[in-house]
Design an enzyme around this catalytic site. Sequence first.
Site, PDB file in Angstrom:
ATOM      1  N   ASP A 104     -18.914   9.696 -11.712  1.00  0.00           N
ATOM      2  CA  ASP A 104     -19.694   8.617 -10.811  1.00  0.00           C
ATOM      3  C   ASP A 104     -20.660   8.200 -11.416  1.00  0.00           C
ATOM      4  O   ASP A 104     -21.810   9.322 -11.818  1.00  0.00           O
ATOM      5  CB  ASP A 104     -19.717   9.365  -9.402  1.00  0.00           C
ATOM      6  CG  ASP A 104     -20.366   8.390  -8.372  1.00  0.00           C
ATOM      7  OD1 ASP A 104     -21.125   7.316  -8.819  1.00  0.00           O
ATOM      8  OD2 ASP A 104     -20.434   8.645  -7.014  1.00  0.00           O
ATOM      9  N   THR A 107     -19.149  -4.777  -8.694  1.00  0.00           N
ATOM     10  CA  THR A 107     -18.720  -6.242  -9.205  1.00  0.00           C
ATOM     11  C   THR A 107     -18.245  -7.273  -8.026  1.00  0.00           C
ATOM     12  O   THR A 107     -18.086  -8.299  -8.345  1.00  0.00           O
ATOM     13  CB  THR A 107     -17.611  -5.975  -9.946  1.00  0.00           C
ATOM     14  OG1 THR A 107     -16.456  -5.558  -9.486  1.00  0.00           O
ATOM     15  CG2 THR A 107     -17.552  -5.286 -11.259  1.00  0.00           C
ATOM     16  N   GLY A 140     -10.652   0.504 -14.339  1.00  0.00           N
ATOM     17  CA  GLY A 140     -10.632  -0.953 -13.891  1.00  0.00           C
ATOM     18  C   GLY A 140      -9.797  -2.014 -14.779  1.00  0.00           C
ATOM     19  O   GLY A 140      -9.008  -1.574 -15.757  1.00  0.00           O
ATOM     20  N   LYS A 187     -27.481  -8.346 -13.476  1.00  0.00           N
ATOM     21  CA  LYS A 187     -26.902  -8.468 -14.580  1.00  0.00           C
ATOM     22  C   LYS A 187     -27.893  -8.861 -15.696  1.00  0.00           C
ATOM     23  O   LYS A 187     -27.620  -8.373 -16.940  1.00  0.00           O
ATOM     24  CB  LYS A 187     -25.558  -9.262 -14.385  1.00  0.00           C
ATOM     25  CG  LYS A 187     -24.372  -8.680 -13.868  1.00  0.00           C
ATOM     26  CD  LYS A 187     -23.816  -7.653 -14.620  1.00  0.00           C
ATOM     27  CE  LYS A 187     -22.534  -7.176 -14.181  1.00  0.00           C
ATOM     28  NZ  LYS A 187     -21.874  -6.207 -14.987  1.00  0.00           N
ATOM     29  N   TYR A 189     -26.167 -10.350  -7.626  1.00  0.00           N
ATOM     30  CA  TYR A 189     -25.248  -9.752  -8.758  1.00  0.00           C
ATOM     31  C   TYR A 189     -26.025 -10.439 -10.230  1.00  0.00           C
ATOM     32  O   TYR A 189     -25.982  -9.558 -11.134  1.00  0.00           O
ATOM     33  CB  TYR A 189     -23.967 -10.240  -8.460  1.00  0.00           C
ATOM     34  CG  TYR A 189     -23.018  -9.851  -9.444  1.00  0.00           C
ATOM     35  CD1 TYR A 189     -22.526  -8.774  -9.770  1.00  0.00           C
ATOM     36  CD2 TYR A 189     -22.477 -10.992 -10.282  1.00  0.00           C
ATOM     37  CE1 TYR A 189     -21.700  -8.443 -10.834  1.00  0.00           C
ATOM     38  CE2 TYR A 189     -21.499 -10.920 -11.157  1.00  0.00           C
ATOM     39  CZ  TYR A 189     -21.260  -9.545 -11.511  1.00  0.00           C
ATOM     40  OH  TYR A 189     -20.125  -9.307 -12.468  1.00  0.00           O
TER      41      TYR A 189
HETATM   42  N1  LIG Z   1     -13.729  -9.609 -13.448  1.00  0.00           N
HETATM   43  C1  LIG Z   1     -14.461 -10.657 -13.972  1.00  0.00           C
HETATM   44  O1  LIG Z   1     -14.083 -11.761 -13.476  1.00  0.00           O
HETATM   45  C2  LIG Z   1     -15.642 -10.308 -14.594  1.00  0.00           C
HETATM   46  C3  LIG Z   1     -16.670 -11.575 -14.823  1.00  0.00           C
HETATM   47  C4  LIG Z   1     -17.624 -11.306 -15.522  1.00  0.00           C
HETATM   48  C5  LIG Z   1     -18.166  -9.961 -15.715  1.00  0.00           C
HETATM   49  N2  LIG Z   1     -17.134  -8.959 -15.280  1.00  0.00           N
HETATM   50  C6  LIG Z   1     -17.847  -7.650 -15.726  1.00  0.00           C
HETATM   51  O2  LIG Z   1     -17.175  -6.943 -16.407  1.00  0.00           O
HETATM   52  C7  LIG Z   1     -17.004  -5.442 -16.073  1.00  0.00           C
HETATM   53  C8  LIG Z   1     -15.625  -5.109 -15.715  1.00  0.00           C
HETATM   54  O3  LIG Z   1     -15.051  -5.918 -14.558  1.00  0.00           O
HETATM   55  P1  LIG Z   1     -13.742  -5.694 -14.086  1.00  0.00           P
HETATM   56  O4  LIG Z   1     -13.263  -6.855 -13.637  1.00  0.00           O
HETATM   57  O5  LIG Z   1     -12.994  -4.701 -15.376  1.00  0.00           O
HETATM   58  O6  LIG Z   1     -14.147  -4.641 -12.972  1.00  0.00           O
HETATM   59  P2  LIG Z   1     -13.223  -3.708 -11.923  1.00  0.00           P
HETATM   60  O7  LIG Z   1     -11.421  -4.049 -12.233  1.00  0.00           O
HETATM   61  O8  LIG Z   1     -13.626  -3.923 -10.604  1.00  0.00           O
HETATM   62  O9  LIG Z   1     -13.523  -2.276 -12.684  1.00  0.00           O
HETATM   63  C9  LIG Z   1     -14.679  -1.647 -12.295  1.00  0.00           C
HETATM   64  C10 LIG Z   1     -14.666  -0.368 -12.780  1.00  0.00           C
HETATM   65  O10 LIG Z   1     -15.791   0.357 -12.656  1.00  0.00           O
HETATM   66  C11 LIG Z   1     -15.560   1.936 -12.288  1.00  0.00           C
HETATM   67  N3  LIG Z   1     -16.854   1.914 -11.189  1.00  0.00           N
HETATM   68  C12 LIG Z   1     -17.092   1.569 -10.104  1.00  0.00           C
HETATM   69  N4  LIG Z   1     -18.185   2.184  -9.584  1.00  0.00           N
HETATM   70  C13 LIG Z   1     -18.426   3.187 -10.354  1.00  0.00           C
HETATM   71  C14 LIG Z   1     -19.507   4.310 -10.722  1.00  0.00           C
HETATM   72  N5  LIG Z   1     -20.238   4.424  -9.688  1.00  0.00           N
HETATM   73  N6  LIG Z   1     -19.416   5.160 -11.483  1.00  0.00           N
HETATM   74  C15 LIG Z   1     -18.466   4.731 -12.418  1.00  0.00           C
HETATM   75  N7  LIG Z   1     -17.754   3.904 -12.506  1.00  0.00           N
HETATM   76  C16 LIG Z   1     -17.563   3.216 -11.494  1.00  0.00           C
HETATM   77  C17 LIG Z   1     -14.191   1.650 -11.349  1.00  0.00           C
HETATM   78  O11 LIG Z   1     -13.523   2.789 -10.998  1.00  0.00           O
HETATM   79  P3  LIG Z   1     -12.664   3.032  -9.821  1.00  0.00           P
HETATM   80  O12 LIG Z   1     -11.900   1.747  -9.821  1.00  0.00           O
HETATM   81  O13 LIG Z   1     -11.778   4.148 -10.348  1.00  0.00           O
HETATM   82  O14 LIG Z   1     -13.296   3.032  -8.588  1.00  0.00           O
HETATM   83  C18 LIG Z   1     -13.599   0.791 -12.175  1.00  0.00           C
HETATM   84  O15 LIG Z   1     -12.821   1.414 -13.240  1.00  0.00           O
HETATM   85  C19 LIG Z   1     -17.946  -5.257 -14.983  1.00  0.00           C
HETATM   86  O16 LIG Z   1     -19.271  -4.796 -15.304  1.00  0.00           O
HETATM   87  C20 LIG Z   1     -18.150  -6.951 -14.452  1.00  0.00           C
HETATM   88  O17 LIG Z   1     -19.496  -6.912 -13.899  1.00  0.00           O
HETATM   89  C21 LIG Z   1     -16.193  -9.035 -14.789  1.00  0.00           C
END
Ligand SMILES: NC(=O)c1ccc[n+]([C@@H]2O[C@H](COP(=O)([O-])OP(=O)(O)OC[C@H]3O[C@@H](n4cnc5c(N)ncnc54)[C@H](OP(=O)(O)O)[C@@H]3O)[C@@H](O)[C@H]2O)c1
Length: 311
Positions: free
Chosen positions: A52, A78, A19, A144, A140
């Site tokens: 997973d 997410t 991710g 969280k 969500y």
């Molecule tokens: N992006 C934002 O703006 C934001 C803001 C606040 C908080 N956050 C938090 O920060 C964290 C990371 O965000 P991000 O933007 O980097 O997310 P992201 O790019 O959507 O990445 C999510 C990751 O989780 C993996 N994943 C999904 N389902 C899974 C499962 N069942 N088992 C194991 N891994 C799984 C995905 O793998 P695949 O892609 O290989 O399926 C990917 O590596 C999240 O917890 C999110 O809630 C993000």
Amino acid sequence: MSATDGVAPFRAVVIGGSGQIGGWLLRVLAERGHAAVGTYASTPFPGLHALDASHREQAAAWVREQHPDVVFYPAGFTWVDGCERDPERAYAANLHEPLNLARAAAELGARFVYFSTDYVFDGHDGPYDEHALPHPLSVYGKAKLEAEQALERELGPRALVARTSWVFGPERQGKNFAYQLARTLSAGQELVCPSDQISSPSYGPDVARAAVLLAEAGESGLIHVVGPEVVDRVTFARRIATALGLDPDLIKGIPTASLAQGAPRPLSGGLLSPRLDAWHPGLMKSLDEALADFQARLRDPLLKGELKPIL
Ligand SMILES: NC(=O)c1ccc[n+]([C@@H]2O[C@H](COP(=O)([O-])OP(=O)(O)OC[C@H]3O[C@@H](n4cnc5c(N)ncnc54)[C@H](OP(=O)(O)O)[C@@H]3O)[C@@H](O)[C@H]2O)c1
């Protein structure tokens, strides 16, 4: 400071290494001399292990086998509107699955780093610091917040919760808002954004670097890890467009109420980061510096090919 000049190198596991934040965590960990292994769920990249988290026993067994000192969990379900439609999956992926692996980490004496969000607040009077009272509006945000509380209760000083928001920047999957914007605008299409949602754009590589430095220092508890500016979504979009040489006039703002988004959004949201600012001033780049760095990294021959080109 680096792992070679005074900081003991550690073994890290990054659940969600495919991710946006996870990809940068793996890079920063390697640069700082730590041994790190990352996982993917549906999007494989070289060197990542398939995991997973919903296969709870198997996932916990794999984590135990790695003997990590620190488990980073930048994963989960997410998609905010998807969580509203499927609360069971939202709670499983954002609360129960990370808690399962946090317990496995705790059994080993390892620390656990979880990523949370400003969606734990209702957005009536943001931006919020770490002392502000959460009041999530969406499934969500609720899941969280429950995860934050459960980790504090069960892991105490072994848990670090980094709340962040509006994460953008170069990444391998090219999914974040900046990429969506670039694809739309470069096709000459209009991009419609909520005019009344305010938050803190946060640069992915900086979020990851902060999380690694905090883990190295053994910091625990709740910390806000965000960029220093609080802006509305239209301003954020126009600044990205301008930085990327795209037409900012293609961005139109409309009120959230007209967007028919599935989940309620905090409007005056965003996060203040007094703890991080005091601990490591200047760690998070300004929006302009982050956008300049974004472009530079996409051109960097060492990173090119690993990152999705923006256009
Ligand atoms: N992006 C934002 O703006 C934001 C803001 C606040 C908080 N956050 C938090 O920060 C964290 C990371 O965000 P991000 O933007 O980097 O997310 P992201 O790019 O959507 O990445 C999510 C990751 O989780 C993996 N994943 C999904 N389902 C899974 C499962 N069942 N088992 C194991 N891994 C799984 C995905 O793998 P695949 O892609 O290989 O399926 C990917 O590596 C999240 O917890 C999110 O809630 C993000």
